[in-house]
Write an enzyme that holds these catalytic residues in place. Structure first.
Site, PDB file in Angstrom:
ATOM      1  N   HIS A 159      39.638  48.456  54.529  1.00  0.00           N
ATOM      2  CA  HIS A 159      38.598  48.846  53.570  1.00  0.00           C
ATOM      3  C   HIS A 159      38.290  47.655  52.662  1.00  0.00           C
ATOM      4  O   HIS A 159      38.971  46.631  52.732  1.00  0.00           O
ATOM      5  CB  HIS A 159      39.024  50.086  52.780  1.00  0.00           C
ATOM      6  CG  HIS A 159      40.209  49.881  51.881  1.00  0.00           C
ATOM      7  ND1 HIS A 159      41.439  49.480  52.331  1.00  0.00           N
ATOM      8  CD2 HIS A 159      40.350  50.037  50.539  1.00  0.00           C
ATOM      9  CE1 HIS A 159      42.280  49.398  51.321  1.00  0.00           C
ATOM     10  NE2 HIS A 159      41.647  49.725  50.219  1.00  0.00           N
ATOM     11  N   HIS A 215      38.422  47.006  49.397  1.00  0.00           N
ATOM     12  CA  HIS A 215      39.035  46.674  48.107  1.00  0.00           C
ATOM     13  C   HIS A 215      39.557  45.242  48.183  1.00  0.00           C
ATOM     14  O   HIS A 215      40.077  44.814  49.223  1.00  0.00           O
ATOM     15  CB  HIS A 215      40.175  47.654  47.773  1.00  0.00           C
ATOM     16  CG  HIS A 215      39.684  48.913  47.128  1.00  0.00           C
ATOM     17  ND1 HIS A 215      40.348  50.114  47.210  1.00  0.00           N
ATOM     18  CD2 HIS A 215      38.577  49.152  46.368  1.00  0.00           C
ATOM     19  CE1 HIS A 215      39.667  51.027  46.529  1.00  0.00           C
ATOM     20  NE2 HIS A 215      38.594  50.476  46.029  1.00  0.00           N
ATOM     21  N   ASP A 274      42.098  43.555  47.239  1.00  0.00           N
ATOM     22  CA  ASP A 274      43.464  43.183  47.648  1.00  0.00           C
ATOM     23  C   ASP A 274      43.654  43.249  49.165  1.00  0.00           C
ATOM     24  O   ASP A 274      44.717  42.905  49.671  1.00  0.00           O
ATOM     25  CB  ASP A 274      44.515  44.043  46.913  1.00  0.00           C
ATOM     26  CG  ASP A 274      44.316  45.531  47.096  1.00  0.00           C
ATOM     27  OD1 ASP A 274      43.157  45.967  47.226  1.00  0.00           O
ATOM     28  OD2 ASP A 274      45.313  46.266  47.112  1.00  0.00           O
ATOM     29  N   HIS A 275      42.603  43.644  49.898  1.00  0.00           N
ATOM     30  CA  HIS A 275      42.700  43.664  51.363  1.00  0.00           C
ATOM     31  C   HIS A 275      41.771  42.642  52.021  1.00  0.00           C
ATOM     32  O   HIS A 275      41.842  42.432  53.230  1.00  0.00           O
ATOM     33  CB  HIS A 275      42.387  45.074  51.889  1.00  0.00           C
ATOM     34  CG  HIS A 275      43.392  46.082  51.436  1.00  0.00           C
ATOM     35  ND1 HIS A 275      44.378  46.591  52.256  1.00  0.00           N
ATOM     36  CD2 HIS A 275      43.616  46.626  50.214  1.00  0.00           C
ATOM     37  CE1 HIS A 275      45.138  47.424  51.559  1.00  0.00           C
ATOM     38  NE2 HIS A 275      44.699  47.464  50.318  1.00  0.00           N
ATOM     39  N   HIS A 304      40.539  57.743  50.765  1.00  0.00           N
ATOM     40  CA  HIS A 304      40.734  56.795  49.682  1.00  0.00           C
ATOM     41  C   HIS A 304      39.488  56.851  48.783  1.00  0.00           C
ATOM     42  O   HIS A 304      38.543  57.578  49.076  1.00  0.00           O
ATOM     43  CB  HIS A 304      40.934  55.399  50.299  1.00  0.00           C
ATOM     44  CG  HIS A 304      41.528  54.383  49.380  1.00  0.00           C
ATOM     45  ND1 HIS A 304      42.505  54.665  48.478  1.00  0.00           N
ATOM     46  CD2 HIS A 304      41.254  53.053  49.230  1.00  0.00           C
ATOM     47  CE1 HIS A 304      42.818  53.563  47.811  1.00  0.00           C
ATOM     48  NE2 HIS A 304      42.078  52.572  48.246  1.00  0.00           N
ATOM     49  N   ASP A 322      44.688  52.176  52.735  1.00  0.00           N
ATOM     50  CA  ASP A 322      45.295  52.957  51.661  1.00  0.00           C
ATOM     51  C   ASP A 322      44.825  54.397  51.818  1.00  0.00           C
ATOM     52  O   ASP A 322      43.689  54.614  52.207  1.00  0.00           O
ATOM     53  CB  ASP A 322      44.824  52.455  50.301  1.00  0.00           C
ATOM     54  CG  ASP A 322      45.087  50.971  50.050  1.00  0.00           C
ATOM     55  OD1 ASP A 322      45.620  50.291  50.930  1.00  0.00           O
ATOM     56  OD2 ASP A 322      44.711  50.483  48.984  1.00  0.00           O
ATOM     57  N   HIS A 365      52.678  48.190  50.367  1.00  0.00           N
ATOM     58  CA  HIS A 365      51.608  48.334  49.374  1.00  0.00           C
ATOM     59  C   HIS A 365      52.194  48.794  48.040  1.00  0.00           C
ATOM     60  O   HIS A 365      51.684  49.684  47.359  1.00  0.00           O
ATOM     61  CB  HIS A 365      50.538  49.330  49.872  1.00  0.00           C
ATOM     62  CG  HIS A 365      49.199  49.151  49.204  1.00  0.00           C
ATOM     63  ND1 HIS A 365      48.783  49.948  48.162  1.00  0.00           N
ATOM     64  CD2 HIS A 365      48.192  48.279  49.426  1.00  0.00           C
ATOM     65  CE1 HIS A 365      47.567  49.570  47.783  1.00  0.00           C
ATOM     66  NE2 HIS A 365      47.185  48.563  48.535  1.00  0.00           N
TER      67      HIS A 365
HETATM   68 ZN   LIG Z   1      42.383  50.363  48.212  1.00  0.00          ZN
END
Ligand SMILES: [Zn+2]
Length: 309
Positions: A62, A64, A66-67, A142, A212, A270
């Site tokens: 996805h 976000h 941090d990915h 999510h 997530d 995570h």
């Molecule tokens: Zn996320």
């Protein structure tokens, strides 16, 4: 047949001095897949001695930060290293809108092509297949559209026993037929069953990457009987309210999914940056699903050696 996953990053949201955000390197029968690409992934690839040139496919769960914050740096580095092969990135369609302007700006003379493969994270479907592996999306729940990925290794082709080739003086055509699962019919009409002519087959293994997501029951049916399950566990039960609010899972919920899925082994990651000590996560998960390990950076999990405990 090799099948392993190396953890490159295991933190959520904030990188810390000890843990990088999410990224994993998968080797399925010598196909190298990068899953998610948090900030600093290319440094982790160097540290754990992964050859950059072997990565041809990247799967993004996805959008976000941090990915995905490591993607632009990695794309640029691959260009500086003189890459020629196309790089395929599977992700939500918005990734192309976000990344292409940056590629145009920073890497106008990129010597290879970035091929965006838009996926619909809401549906469970096969998005990649070759002779060794299939990759299927796992819709997650999510704050923004998100999906996990289920990697299924195809079973190894049957091998005909050398002794049988000599004993029955098998022709090439007969060997091909036996490799495809056929029995052998001798001149006198005797049937030799395929299982007596071939080595015991090696099954294909499976790996599910789920990050997530909040806990939901149906997830376990989508990863039923998986050999190795990675499930996010951003929080422990002490922060269950926070998990609910931020659409993440606790270690116990990750373990519950593994248990209901009849997974052989669970790895959790995570982790929230607020926890330096990760033992409470492990303890909590093991209470529900004993065969759990922390997805710590630098560890390589061999999917072919997962065993029910
Ligand atoms: Zn996320």
């Amino acid at each position: 047949m090799s099948f392993s996953v190396t953890i490159l990053g295991s933190n959520s949201a904030l990188p810390t001095s000890e843990r990088y955000p999410t990224a994993q390197m998968l080797n399925v029968s010598e196909r190298f897949f990068l899953i998610d690409c948090g900030e600093g992934t290319q440094m982790q690839l160097r540290k754990y001695k992964v050859k950059f040139s072997r990565i041809n496919h990247i799967f993004i769960s996805h959008l976000h930060g941090d990915h995905i914050f490591g993607l632009m740096g990695l794309i640029s580095t691959l260009g500086l290293l003189g890459r020629k092969n196309d790089l395929h990135i599977f992700a939500h369609p918005d990734l192309e809108k976000l990344l292409q302007p940056q590629i145009d700006y920073y890497c106008a003379d990129l010597p290879y092509k970035v091929v965006f493969k838009p996926i619909d994270p809401r549906h469970q479907q096969v998005i990649f297949e070759d002779d060794k592996v299939t990759v299927e999306t796992i819709p997650l729940k999510h704050r923004i559209p998100a999906c996990g990925y289920l990697f299924r290794q195809k079973p190894a082709p049957l091998k005909v026993r050398k002794a049988c080739i000599d004993q029955f003086e098998l022709s090439i055509a007969e060997i091909v037929k036996i490799k495809n699962g056929c029995d052998l019919r001798l001149e006198d009409g005797t049937i030799i069953p395929n299982c007596e002519l071939t080595e015991p087959s090696i099954p294909g293994y499976s790996y599910a990457f789920c990050s997530d997501t909040r806990y939901f029951e149906k997830l376990s049916t989508m990863v039923k009987d998986v050999d190795l399950l990675y499930h996010e566990s951003t929080f422990t039960n002490a922060d269950e309210q926070l998990a609910r609010k931020t659409t993440h899972s606790t270690a116990e919920q990750a373990a519950l999914t593994a248990k209901n899925a009849n997974a052989k082994q669970l790895i959790i990651g995570h982790f929230s940056a607020r926890h330096r000590d990760l033992s409470p996560y492990l303890e909590e998960a093991k209470n529900v699903f004993p065969n759990t390990q922390l997805a710590l950076e630098g560890i390589t999990f061999d999917v072919t050696k997962t065993q029910t405990k």
